[in-house]
Design a protein around this motif. Sequence first.
Motif, short mmCIF file in Angstrom:
data_model
loop_
_atom_site.label_atom_id
_atom_site.label_comp_id
_atom_site.label_asym_id
_atom_site.label_seq_id
_atom_site.Cartn_x
_atom_site.Cartn_y
_atom_site.Cartn_z
N ALA A 140 0.57 12.28 2.34
CA ALA A 140 0.43 11.11 3.22
C ALA A 140 -0.99 11.00 3.77
O ALA A 140 -1.70 12.01 3.87
CB ALA A 140 1.41 11.20 4.37
N PRO A 141 -1.40 9.80 4.15
CA PRO A 141 -2.76 9.62 4.68
C PRO A 141 -3.08 10.53 5.86
O PRO A 141 -4.23 10.94 6.02
CB PRO A 141 -2.76 8.15 5.10
CG PRO A 141 -1.77 7.50 4.19
CD PRO A 141 -0.71 8.51 3.97
N ALA A 159 0.61 6.96 -0.47
CA ALA A 159 0.36 5.54 -0.20
C ALA A 159 0.47 4.67 -1.45
O ALA A 159 0.86 3.51 -1.37
CB ALA A 159 -1.00 5.36 0.45
N PRO A 189 5.40 9.77 8.31
CA PRO A 189 4.13 9.60 7.60
C PRO A 189 4.27 9.47 6.10
O PRO A 189 3.36 9.00 5.42
CB PRO A 189 3.34 10.86 7.97
CG PRO A 189 4.34 11.83 8.46
CD PRO A 189 5.45 11.02 9.05
N THR A 192 6.24 5.23 5.85
CA THR A 192 5.60 3.97 6.29
C THR A 192 4.36 3.57 5.48
O THR A 192 4.24 2.38 5.15
CB THR A 192 5.26 4.00 7.79
OG1 THR A 192 4.65 5.25 8.10
CG2 THR A 192 6.47 3.82 8.65
N PRO A 193 3.44 4.49 5.15
CA PRO A 193 2.21 4.01 4.47
C PRO A 193 2.48 3.28 3.16
O PRO A 193 1.88 2.23 2.89
CB PRO A 193 1.42 5.31 4.22
CG PRO A 193 1.94 6.28 5.20
CD PRO A 193 3.38 5.94 5.38
N GLN A 194 3.39 3.81 2.35
CA GLN A 194 3.62 3.17 1.04
C GLN A 194 4.30 1.82 1.18
O GLN A 194 3.99 0.88 0.43
CB GLN A 194 4.39 4.10 0.12
CG GLN A 194 5.71 4.59 0.65
CD GLN A 194 6.36 5.57 -0.32
OE1 GLN A 194 6.65 5.23 -1.45
NE2 GLN A 194 6.61 6.79 0.13
N GLU A 196 4.15 -0.20 3.86
CA GLU A 196 3.18 -1.13 4.45
C GLU A 196 2.18 -1.62 3.40
O GLU A 196 1.81 -2.80 3.38
CB GLU A 196 2.46 -0.45 5.62
CG GLU A 196 3.33 -0.37 6.87
CD GLU A 196 2.70 0.41 8.02
OE1 GLU A 196 3.15 0.23 9.15
OE2 GLU A 196 1.78 1.21 7.76
#
Lengths: 413, 293
Positions: A140-141, A159, A189, A192-194, A196
């Motif tokens: 994750a970022p 991501a 973590p 959500t990043p992927q 979004e």
Amino acid sequence: MAPNRARFIALGTAAGMVTLLVAACGSSSPSSPSSSAPIVIGTSLSLSGDFSADGQAYDRGYKLWASDVNKAGGILGRKVKLIIKNDNSDPTTADTNYTDLITVDHVNLLFGPFSSLLTAPTAEVAHRYGFAFIEGAGGAPIVFDEKLPNVFDVSLPVANELDPFTAWIKSLPASQRPTTAAYPMANDPFATPQVELAQSQLQPLGIKTVYSKIFPEETPDYLPNADLVAAAKPQLVVLGSTDVPTVASFMHGFEAQHFLPKAFIAAAGPDQGAAFTSAVGVANANGMMVPDAWYPGYDNAASKKMVAEYVAEYGGTASDVNSDVAEAYSVGQITAEAVDHLKTTDGAKIVAYLHSGVTLSSVQGPVQFNSLGENVKAIAFIFQWQNGKFVQVLPANAAGSVKILYPKPAWSS
Amino acid sequence: MASEIGLALATGILGGGVYALMAAGLTLVFGVLDIINVAQGILVVLGAYLSYVLSVHLHIDLLVGLLITVPAMFVIGVVIYWLFIRPLRGAERTSMTLLACFAVALIIEGILYREFGSNYVSLNAWYTTASLHVIDFYLPDIYLIGFGLAIATVIALYLILYQTKFGRAVRATMQNQTAARLVGIDTNRVAALTFGIGTGVTAVGGMVYGAISGGFTPNSGYDLISRLLAIVILAGMGSIGGAMAAAVFMTTVEAFVDIWQPDWSVVVFYLAMVIVLTVRPQGLFGRSAARAQ
């Protein structure tokens, strides 16, 4: 004179303690092998707690790798010994575990824990003591944002996991493309990043967002969230899930609301083999999609061997081997390749080597790290359940991909 | 928006019934024994696993299986009381029972891990995905069943407490243990049976929890216990009907927050508890005076 003497003795004692402390720290940093003693590798895994299912799969993956390496004579002629501590899915405990592994157990090498949530803080511990931190579940970022030079994630960066899916949606004729989409996401973590990123790629295509909300990750019941998504009636659902219960709850909720999206992809859950199909039913799993970089049928000789060994050791079938096992196994492979090449377990040398642009190989495919420690050679795939089989469907032109099932078939119960 | 509000109201009320089922044993045990049973979360999960075993291995329907799991959990509750709670005496009893219950939770969790591993399992039946059409939305059958079972459980507990000789003994023990002993009530027996009833009722909550959760592991109890304690505290410790009302209140508030900002729903869940307790420290249905024991 007495006070001065006392001060001198105190200063001397303090200096002595500092020297001893420095010496102790020095002795805990990774060093070159100098004997035939085993190479000790330490790791902290979530053998209990929220991530226990994944943690236990990682445990098996690491152990399977260690067993294979030892059968082949070990690394640099030395056997490998694993020390695995349980962090109960708690970042603070994981932090303590790695400190103990380094300062008390004096391990030669470290393997990463499960999940980005635990990798981010523990990578700092490894960095403080000069260890390379090779891991498979910290994509994750939040992990790479730390810009630590010692972190190397052998798996696909989180991501970008949904990239093949959004590319496929873009390739669809306008008449077949979904017109509305929902993006429910767990507050995690990994999740959500992927989602979004996918939302930011799909909105410009004219796909209207009718629901985009983050819900708490630790809740006993996701049905109310599923009901609200169903009420928005999106044609596409991109679910930021972290486990089987989240996806199963949304699927149950959708079915109860008599709502069927044209396409339904979840960040995690459908990749868990029998655990997923037993929760939702084989027929209902039909058409469910999930991104990943590996699956048990992956056409790679080392991967096939690992899957066969796993089934021989733990029973079940190939479809029961989830990607956690492959990720853990890959961590071991990359570490072994680096140590074998360098003839040392020295952390600084391993870090320099892995940053050199060298391409290594793992059961997940080729591995090459960029300056952040992301695996730039990892390829994202989309997998789908089709009539009880877990198959690769995207990228459509990739070797091994079969025709995608679209729209999703109706709920069966 | 109207349908979302209607849906939130319905799922809030029905979901409250499910939580009340899980919290009923906790509040009963506190009311009679002054024991904060922190093992309640894992007992719910144990109930779910028992239903799982009957459903998957013996193909017994989840509802029918309650005829077996409720008595089984009753016996487990009595055994837990006799082995871990009864020996604790003296001024430190309350804090020691807290530790004993925590130990029980860890033991049960360890056994479940050993027997079932860490993979998620789930409870399935035709009614876990079926629903009833109401106006412009559907109410999940499992929620309706859970709510119905909660009402039935509360009624059953009231009948036991207020219509039976045993219930009178329980209430006497609740009010003053020493006086109850003086009038010939075997308070140890009453306590053991009460703990057993509390645990037996939890089997029902466990089955419904297993059916709505989408999957559970031996670790799932930790997510539950803080919510159950919040409900019981809000209700007023020891109030069974109050637990039902408090659970409905909390889950309805949570369901409404879900419409606009779901990531705040957990915060609001506990915030509601804090606000209510600030105004009414004894809880919504608790008595202001502490019980004399």
